[in-house]
Motif scaffolding. Structure first.
Motif, PDB file in Angstrom:
ATOM      1  N   HIS A 118       0.802  -1.231   0.000  1.00 24.72           N
ATOM      2  CA  HIS A 118       0.000   0.000   0.000  1.00 24.72           C
ATOM      3  C   HIS A 118       0.841   1.291   0.000  1.00 24.72           C
ATOM      4  O   HIS A 118       0.648   2.157  -0.842  1.00 24.72           O
ATOM      5  N   ASP A 119       1.793   1.385   0.926  1.00 24.51           N
ATOM      6  CA  ASP A 119       2.515   2.651   1.088  1.00 24.51           C
ATOM      7  C   ASP A 119       3.564   2.895   0.013  1.00 24.51           C
ATOM      8  O   ASP A 119       4.133   3.979  -0.060  1.00 24.51           O
ATOM      9  N   ARG A 120       3.868   1.902  -0.755  1.00 21.03           N
ATOM     10  CA  ARG A 120       4.931   2.072  -1.773  1.00 21.03           C
ATOM     11  C   ARG A 120       4.377   2.402  -3.155  1.00 21.03           C
ATOM     12  O   ARG A 120       5.138   2.730  -4.073  1.00 21.03           O
ATOM     13  N   VAL A 121       3.048   2.311  -3.315  1.00 24.47           N
ATOM     14  CA  VAL A 121       2.474   2.466  -4.660  1.00 24.47           C
ATOM     15  C   VAL A 121       2.673   3.893  -5.193  1.00 24.47           C
ATOM     16  O   VAL A 121       3.216   4.083  -6.293  1.00 24.47           O
ATOM     17  N   LEU A 122       2.260   4.885  -4.408  1.00 27.42           N
ATOM     18  CA  LEU A 122       2.374   6.267  -4.887  1.00 27.42           C
ATOM     19  C   LEU A 122       3.833   6.655  -5.147  1.00 27.42           C
ATOM     20  O   LEU A 122       4.154   7.175  -6.222  1.00 27.42           O
ATOM     21  N   PRO A 123       4.758   6.404  -4.200  1.00 28.36           N
ATOM     22  CA  PRO A 123       6.169   6.730  -4.501  1.00 28.36           C
ATOM     23  C   PRO A 123       6.687   6.000  -5.744  1.00 28.36           C
ATOM     24  O   PRO A 123       7.475   6.560  -6.511  1.00 28.36           O
ATOM     25  N   ALA A 124       6.214   4.765  -5.965  1.00 27.06           N
ATOM     26  CA  ALA A 124       6.674   4.024  -7.157  1.00 27.06           C
ATOM     27  C   ALA A 124       6.187   4.707  -8.427  1.00 27.06           C
ATOM     28  O   ALA A 124       6.944   4.855  -9.404  1.00 27.06           O
ATOM     29  N   LEU A 125       4.939   5.146  -8.408  1.00 30.13           N
ATOM     30  CA  LEU A 125       4.416   5.829  -9.604  1.00 30.13           C
ATOM     31  C   LEU A 125       5.159   7.159  -9.808  1.00 30.13           C
ATOM     32  O   LEU A 125       5.506   7.523 -10.937  1.00 30.13           O
ATOM     33  N   GLN A 126       5.430   7.855  -8.699  1.00 30.51           N
ATOM     34  CA  GLN A 126       6.165   9.124  -8.828  1.00 30.51           C
ATOM     35  C   GLN A 126       7.554   8.895  -9.437  1.00 30.51           C
ATOM     36  O   GLN A 126       8.015   9.668 -10.276  1.00 30.51           O
ATOM     37  N   LYS A 127       8.187   7.797  -9.053  1.00 29.60           N
ATOM     38  CA  LYS A 127       9.510   7.475  -9.597  1.00 29.60           C
ATOM     39  C   LYS A 127       9.399   7.162 -11.101  1.00 29.60           C
ATOM     40  O   LYS A 127      10.218   7.605 -11.910  1.00 29.60           O
ATOM     41  N   VAL A 171      -3.527  -2.668  -1.891  1.00 27.81           N
ATOM     42  CA  VAL A 171      -2.720  -2.235  -3.048  1.00 27.81           C
ATOM     43  C   VAL A 171      -3.637  -1.559  -4.076  1.00 27.81           C
ATOM     44  O   VAL A 171      -3.304  -0.497  -4.626  1.00 27.81           O
ATOM     45  N   TRP A 172      -4.819  -2.156  -4.284  1.00 27.18           N
ATOM     46  CA  TRP A 172      -5.729  -1.549  -5.263  1.00 27.18           C
ATOM     47  C   TRP A 172      -6.211  -0.173  -4.775  1.00 27.18           C
ATOM     48  O   TRP A 172      -6.325   0.765  -5.563  1.00 27.18           O
ATOM     49  N   GLU A 173      -6.454  -0.024  -3.467  1.00 26.33           N
ATOM     50  CA  GLU A 173      -6.858   1.293  -2.942  1.00 26.33           C
ATOM     51  C   GLU A 173      -5.793   2.340  -3.268  1.00 26.33           C
ATOM     52  O   GLU A 173      -6.107   3.468  -3.642  1.00 26.33           O
ATOM     53  N   ALA A 174      -4.540   1.952  -3.126  1.00 26.45           N
ATOM     54  CA  ALA A 174      -3.451   2.895  -3.423  1.00 26.45           C
ATOM     55  C   ALA A 174      -3.412   3.201  -4.932  1.00 26.45           C
ATOM     56  O   ALA A 174      -3.115   4.334  -5.337  1.00 26.45           O
ATOM     57  N   MET A 175      -3.710   2.207  -5.754  1.00 29.41           N
ATOM     58  CA  MET A 175      -3.787   2.441  -7.202  1.00 29.41           C
ATOM     59  C   MET A 175      -4.911   3.455  -7.487  1.00 29.41           C
ATOM     60  O   MET A 175      -4.756   4.375  -8.296  1.00 29.41           O
ATOM     61  N   GLU A 176      -6.031   3.281  -6.809  1.00 26.87           N
ATOM     62  CA  GLU A 176      -7.162   4.215  -6.998  1.00 26.87           C
ATOM     63  C   GLU A 176      -6.759   5.634  -6.612  1.00 26.87           C
ATOM     64  O   GLU A 176      -7.118   6.600  -7.291  1.00 26.87           O
ATOM     65  N   GLN A 177      -5.996   5.739  -5.520  1.00 26.02           N
ATOM     66  CA  GLN A 177      -5.551   7.083  -5.094  1.00 26.02           C
ATOM     67  C   GLN A 177      -4.695   7.726  -6.186  1.00 26.02           C
ATOM     68  O   GLN A 177      -4.776   8.922  -6.437  1.00 26.02           O
ATOM     69  N   CYS A 178      -3.871   6.909  -6.844  1.00 19.62           N
ATOM     70  CA  CYS A 178      -3.019   7.438  -7.929  1.00 19.62           C
ATOM     71  C   CYS A 178      -3.884   8.036  -9.035  1.00 19.62           C
ATOM     72  O   CYS A 178      -3.576   9.098  -9.574  1.00 19.62           O
ATOM     73  N   GLU A 179      -4.967   7.340  -9.373  1.00 15.57           N
ATOM     74  CA  GLU A 179      -5.860   7.883 -10.411  1.00 15.57           C
ATOM     75  C   GLU A 179      -6.563   9.141  -9.896  1.00 15.57           C
ATOM     76  O   GLU A 179      -6.663  10.137 -10.609  1.00 15.57           O
ATOM     77  N   GLU A 180      -7.011   9.107  -8.644  1.00 14.86           N
ATOM     78  CA  GLU A 180      -7.709  10.271  -8.089  1.00 14.86           C
ATOM     79  C   GLU A 180      -6.802  11.494  -8.043  1.00 14.86           C
ATOM     80  O   GLU A 180      -7.248  12.621  -8.214  1.00 14.86           O
ATOM     81  N   LEU A 181      -5.515  11.280  -7.854  1.00 17.07           N
ATOM     82  CA  LEU A 181      -4.553  12.400  -7.837  1.00 17.07           C
ATOM     83  C   LEU A 181      -4.223  12.900  -9.245  1.00 17.07           C
ATOM     84  O   LEU A 181      -3.490  13.875  -9.413  1.00 17.07           O
ATOM     85  N   GLY A 182      -4.707  12.211 -10.251  1.00 21.42           N
ATOM     86  CA  GLY A 182      -4.463  12.630 -11.640  1.00 21.42           C
ATOM     87  C   GLY A 182      -3.100  12.201 -12.165  1.00 21.42           C
ATOM     88  O   GLY A 182      -2.656  12.646 -13.212  1.00 21.42           O
ATOM     89  N   LEU A 183      -2.411  11.324 -11.418  1.00 21.04           N
ATOM     90  CA  LEU A 183      -1.078  10.906 -11.856  1.00 21.04           C
ATOM     91  C   LEU A 183      -1.150   9.807 -12.912  1.00 21.04           C
ATOM     92  O   LEU A 183      -0.174   9.515 -13.585  1.00 21.04           O
TER      93      LEU A 183
END
Ligand code: A2P
Length: 340
Positions: A118-127, A171-183
């Protein structure tokens, strides 16, 4: 390698090297929502066997050639080590005027197993975005239904003792957050069975739009395709030429190719296209890349498609590396939930 400024000049003056910048348009799926693009039905895969090493320049040049010849959909992942090269090729394509805006491209990347927490999804997408020098992805996929003990592990083979169960919900919740953030404009999965997709669907606020899986005439995925169609999930076919299950050596496909005056590769790609999926084909060779685009203005006959549908089935990419005695998947049956 031709210097960028020289290239730009060549293009301005219609030098033969750049005279046939293609307008070849690749059919797209209709966009799912107003702020998403339609997915181009043919894309360039960028996974290559072994470390890229000295071929780095070749890969970047190949991607630039692909853009020149009309490819608009590119598939990458941290584990392929091609994100930076794709990013550089996109920057070059913009500078050369091969495309006017990044928005003309459909870019997919993936969440690697060591970031499937969960906590690594957003930083991974940012990278990933940093590697690509992009502000957003068009599609972000969970690469495998597997987690590897946290840590920057972007190498194969994975150490068996590091394979741990994935927590699909968090993990899917974190993926959803990535979409909600527009990333990323959309999210999906890769290498998921019907059962594992159903697990995601049972808690998802945003359902996956895509399941990217191996698909070729020798691994047709009939059951998974039916399930995905019912759930409104698009299939993206990787390994459509079946390098790993020797599709190009199939006698039936050879005969069909000869009868049609096409290559076996074109028959495979056309077949997948006619089956209604989006096809990702990897070639870093300019001629083959062009050849692979020529699949939209001819058809397989009903009889040819029928014969292909009867081919014996054999999976190329089994995912053997994710099987371990003490891990979540002790057999291939468990990894694929019997769909093997
Ligand atoms: P190359 O990059 O040298 O063109 P798969 O579908 O299993 O991923 O297969 C990809 C492999 O098929 C790559 O090694 C690629 O090599 C090769 N390939 C791609 N397009 C063609 C083609 N039109 N004819 C023959 N081989 C191809």
């Amino acid at each position: 390698m031709v210097d960028l400024e020289v290239r730009a000049k060549m293009q301005e003056t219609n030098h033969p090297e750049f005279s046939n910048v293609s307008d070849q348009s690749i059919p797209t799926f209709p966009p799912v929502s107003a702020d998403q693009k339609g997915i181009p039905r043919l894309g360039l895969g960028t996974a290559s066997e072994g470390p890229l090493g000295a071929s780095v320049e070749i890969v970047k040049e190949a991607i630039l050639q692909a853009i020149k010849h009309g490819y608009r959909h590119f598939d990458t992942a941290p584990i392929y080590q091609t994100e930076k090269l794709l990013g550089e090729a996109i920057s070059d394509a913009l500078r050369l005027g091969l495309i006017k805006s990044r928005d003309e491209l459909f870019i997919t990347s993936k969440l690697w197993c060591s970031d499937a927490h969960h906590d690594r999804v957003l930083p991974a997408l940012q990278k990933t975005l940093n590697n690509l020098k992009l502000e957003y992805l068009d599609l972000y996929l969970i690469h495998w239904p597997v987690s590897v003990r946290s840590g920057d592990q972007y190498e194969l083979p994975i150490k068996k003792e590091d394979i741990v169960p994935i927590d699909p919900k968090s993990v899917w919740e974190a993926m959803e957050q990535c979409e909600e953030l527009g990333l990323t404009k959309s999210i999906g999965v890769s290498n998921f069975s019907c059962k594992k997709l159903q697990t995601i669907l049972s808690t998802a606020k945003i359902p996956p739009v895509v399941n990217q899986v191996e698909m070729n005439p020798m691994w047709q995925q009939k059951k998974l395709r039916k399930f995905c169609e019912e759930k409104g999930i698009r299939i993206m076919a990787y390994s459509p030429l079946g390098a790993a299950n020797r599709v190009m050596e199939c006698e039936l496909l050879k005969e069909i190719a000869q009868a049609k005056g096409k290559s076996i590769a074109q028959v495979c790609l056309r077949w997948a296209y006619e089956e209604g999926v989006c096809v990702l084909v990897k070639s870093f060779n300019k001629e083959r890349m062009k050849e692979n685009l020529d699949i939209f203005n001819w058809k397989l006959s009903r009889e040819e498609s029928h014969k292909i549908s009867l081919l014996p089935q054999r999976k190329g990419f089994t995912g053997e590396g994710f099987i371990s005695d003490d891990g979540p998947y002790k057999s291939l049956e468990q990894l694929w939930d019997g769909e093997i």
